[in-house]
Design a protein around this motif. Sequence first.
Motif, PDB file in Angstrom:
ATOM      1  N   VAL A  54      38.243  37.613  37.654  1.00  0.00           N
ATOM      2  CA  VAL A  54      37.546  38.577  38.506  1.00  0.00           C
ATOM      3  C   VAL A  54      37.306  37.944  39.864  1.00  0.00           C
ATOM      4  CG1 VAL A  54      35.516  40.050  38.771  1.00  0.00           C
ATOM      5  CG2 VAL A  54      36.388  39.524  36.470  1.00  0.00           C
ATOM      6  N   CYS A  55      37.862  38.562  40.913  1.00  0.00           N
ATOM      7  CA  CYS A  55      37.662  38.091  42.295  1.00  0.00           C
ATOM      8  C   CYS A  55      36.611  38.969  42.967  1.00  0.00           C
ATOM      9  CB  CYS A  55      38.971  38.163  43.081  1.00  0.00           C
ATOM     10  SG  CYS A  55      38.787  37.758  44.846  1.00  0.00           S
ATOM     11  N   ARG A 316      46.096  40.010  29.440  1.00  0.00           N
ATOM     12  CA  ARG A 316      45.786  39.374  30.709  1.00  0.00           C
ATOM     13  C   ARG A 316      45.443  40.464  31.715  1.00  0.00           C
ATOM     14  NH1 ARG A 316      45.529  35.661  27.925  1.00  0.00           N
ATOM     15  NH2 ARG A 316      46.320  33.539  28.210  1.00  0.00           N
ATOM     16  N   GLN A 317      44.335  40.280  32.454  1.00  0.00           N
ATOM     17  CA  GLN A 317      43.943  41.228  33.493  1.00  0.00           C
ATOM     18  C   GLN A 317      43.332  40.474  34.668  1.00  0.00           C
ATOM     19  OE1 GLN A 317      41.416  43.867  30.993  1.00  0.00           O
ATOM     20  NE2 GLN A 317      42.832  45.528  31.524  1.00  0.00           N
ATOM     21  N   THR A 318      43.484  41.037  35.867  1.00  0.00           N
ATOM     22  CA  THR A 318      42.745  40.579  37.029  1.00  0.00           C
ATOM     23  C   THR A 318      41.990  41.767  37.616  1.00  0.00           C
ATOM     24  OG1 THR A 318      44.485  40.992  38.690  1.00  0.00           O
ATOM     25  CG2 THR A 318      44.524  38.850  37.538  1.00  0.00           C
ATOM     26  N   PHE A 319      40.840  41.479  38.207  1.00  0.00           N
ATOM     27  CA  PHE A 319      40.004  42.512  38.804  1.00  0.00           C
ATOM     28  C   PHE A 319      39.624  42.084  40.223  1.00  0.00           C
ATOM     29  CE2 PHE A 319      39.366  42.720  34.248  1.00  0.00           C
ATOM     30  CZ  PHE A 319      39.430  44.083  33.971  1.00  0.00           C
ATOM     31  N   VAL A 363      36.555  35.275  30.256  1.00  0.00           N
ATOM     32  CA  VAL A 363      36.503  35.849  31.603  1.00  0.00           C
ATOM     33  C   VAL A 363      35.978  34.794  32.580  1.00  0.00           C
ATOM     34  CG1 VAL A 363      35.567  37.695  33.058  1.00  0.00           C
ATOM     35  CG2 VAL A 363      36.067  38.134  30.624  1.00  0.00           C
ATOM     36  N   THR A 364      36.628  34.687  33.726  1.00  0.00           N
ATOM     37  CA  THR A 364      36.152  33.821  34.804  1.00  0.00           C
ATOM     38  C   THR A 364      36.025  34.641  36.078  1.00  0.00           C
ATOM     39  OG1 THR A 364      37.164  31.824  33.875  1.00  0.00           O
ATOM     40  CG2 THR A 364      36.645  31.794  36.224  1.00  0.00           C
ATOM     41  N   LEU A 365      34.852  34.594  36.683  1.00  0.00           N
ATOM     42  CA  LEU A 365      34.589  35.268  37.964  1.00  0.00           C
ATOM     43  C   LEU A 365      34.504  34.205  39.050  1.00  0.00           C
ATOM     44  CD1 LEU A 365      32.091  38.075  38.796  1.00  0.00           C
ATOM     45  CD2 LEU A 365      31.929  35.917  40.044  1.00  0.00           C
ATOM     46  N   PHE A 366      35.129  34.477  40.188  1.00  0.00           N
ATOM     47  CA  PHE A 366      35.014  33.573  41.330  1.00  0.00           C
ATOM     48  C   PHE A 366      34.749  34.368  42.597  1.00  0.00           C
ATOM     49  CE2 PHE A 366      39.429  34.838  41.430  1.00  0.00           C
ATOM     50  CZ  PHE A 366      39.821  34.803  42.761  1.00  0.00           C
ATOM     51  N   LEU A 391      31.366  30.182  44.336  1.00  0.00           N
ATOM     52  CA  LEU A 391      30.769  30.213  43.004  1.00  0.00           C
ATOM     53  C   LEU A 391      31.811  30.539  41.950  1.00  0.00           C
ATOM     54  CD1 LEU A 391      28.158  30.362  41.190  1.00  0.00           C
ATOM     55  CD2 LEU A 391      28.083  32.809  41.784  1.00  0.00           C
ATOM     56  N   ILE A 392      31.747  29.842  40.804  1.00  0.00           N
ATOM     57  CA  ILE A 392      32.623  30.084  39.664  1.00  0.00           C
ATOM     58  C   ILE A 392      31.743  30.324  38.452  1.00  0.00           C
ATOM     59  CG2 ILE A 392      34.610  29.249  38.352  1.00  0.00           C
ATOM     60  CD1 ILE A 392      35.152  29.285  41.333  1.00  0.00           C
TER      61      ILE A 392
END
Length: 481
Positions: A54-55, A316-319, A363-366, A391-392
């Motif tokens: 997640v960006c 796999r997904q990106t947001f 899930v990883t948000l950055f 931030l990560i």
Amino acid sequence: MKPAPLMNRRQFLGQASCAGVSSIPLLNTLLNLRLAEGIAEASSPQPGSYRALVCLFLAGGNDSFNMLVPREPSAYATYLASRSNLALTDAQLVNIQPEGLPPFAVHGGMPEVATLFDNGNAAFVANVGTLIEPVFTRAEVEQSLKRLPLGLYSHSDQIEQWQTGVPHSRSGIGWGGRLADLIHHINSVPTVPMQISLDGGNVWQTGETVAEYAITPQGAVNLSNYNTAYEANQSVRNALSAAVDSQLAQDYSNLLAQTFNSRKKQAMDAYDIFATATAPDLPAGVTFPNTYVGQRLAMVAKTIQGHNHARLQARRQTFFIQWGGWDHHSEVLAGQAAMLPQVSAAIGAFYSALVAMGMQDKVTLFTASDFGRTLTSNSRGSDHAWGSNQLIVGGDVAGKRIYGQYPSLVVNPDSGPTVNDLDTGRGRFIPTTSCDSLFAELALWLGANRSDLPLILPNIGNFYNTSQSAWPIGMFKPDLG
């Protein structure tokens, strides 16, 4: 005369990883060659596994040296002196204790982030920014001894470079898109792209063969309500139509782009699948703030919850979320006091939702932003700069740490000898960690092969040896491999 032998992919990649790819056409040739050969087995995750990236893009240039502040007494005294009327007082900070470092603090409006950090579920990457090659001193910048990113303090150039990973050339293809080009086959239902945007068209998720699926905080857009022109007194319908237009109106300069009509058909086919998969409510007790970021992260959470629906089967997904308004040339203290709490509360709710779903390790948000801002004040605000703190957040993150090198906050005088080699003037810091290293770490976590990193990030060889087993930054838990 015999023709010269053709260079194979291995030789191409060897050149790329050693010296960096200097032209976008060569990068695209390499990527298309890689796609033609098929994807290596090592890229594929174990059956049933899922990961999402997640960006959260803070457009305008977040003043991140008021988001992460040193608290060791001498370092804090330097911060106070350099920031002057932009400095935060003790009462405006929430202290945190990173492992292996002196104490730090986050902005007082970010208690949820502080809690995530203290619990080991969040980390920071310090002084990260766009670089073509390592730069170490102010003299290297002033004397043009190193290649520098195009349009270094320009909003448009730096937003593009954070999303493309190509600071030496202008490009409409994002590093997330190039990554998706290589791994999107992992998802068994290709109708719904692995890249999902809550804020319309963006460069980060645009690839050679893929593009984002644009939705709203309310979910997928039903094209039965689509109108081609503005309609008075139809604000909801107009907003939905604008989202469709953003999804469909892409840059078609890449060689394999689909036509407008095929994109429209794909959107219509995807609507029913996506709407069905994301229909169930979130777990009881999960509440998101009714804010710009809160609404969008709530929809991301619903999408993650529905990833394994029989009709979606996403592995796999990106947001992508973009929130503007961070260009605080004036009233930076008031602006951040209003905006950073919204970011923190939304991220806190998002992580709580992931825990409730048992998905926090998946899930990883950055965060990302155009650039950092000047440490010194222009009287009421700060101006465009370079390195920034990001931030990560995620259960796989080796949290409670600050990765990279947090710089000395001493500012060079307007004249006289240099006292801080990283300061190019007014507290514009040369990045000590490249965006390439950060992006490569995130790409590896999502499923990229080390050998394919030069296709995703053409300058990665200037910062990281892709043949080694160590990770570029090491911000994920070591048992991930």
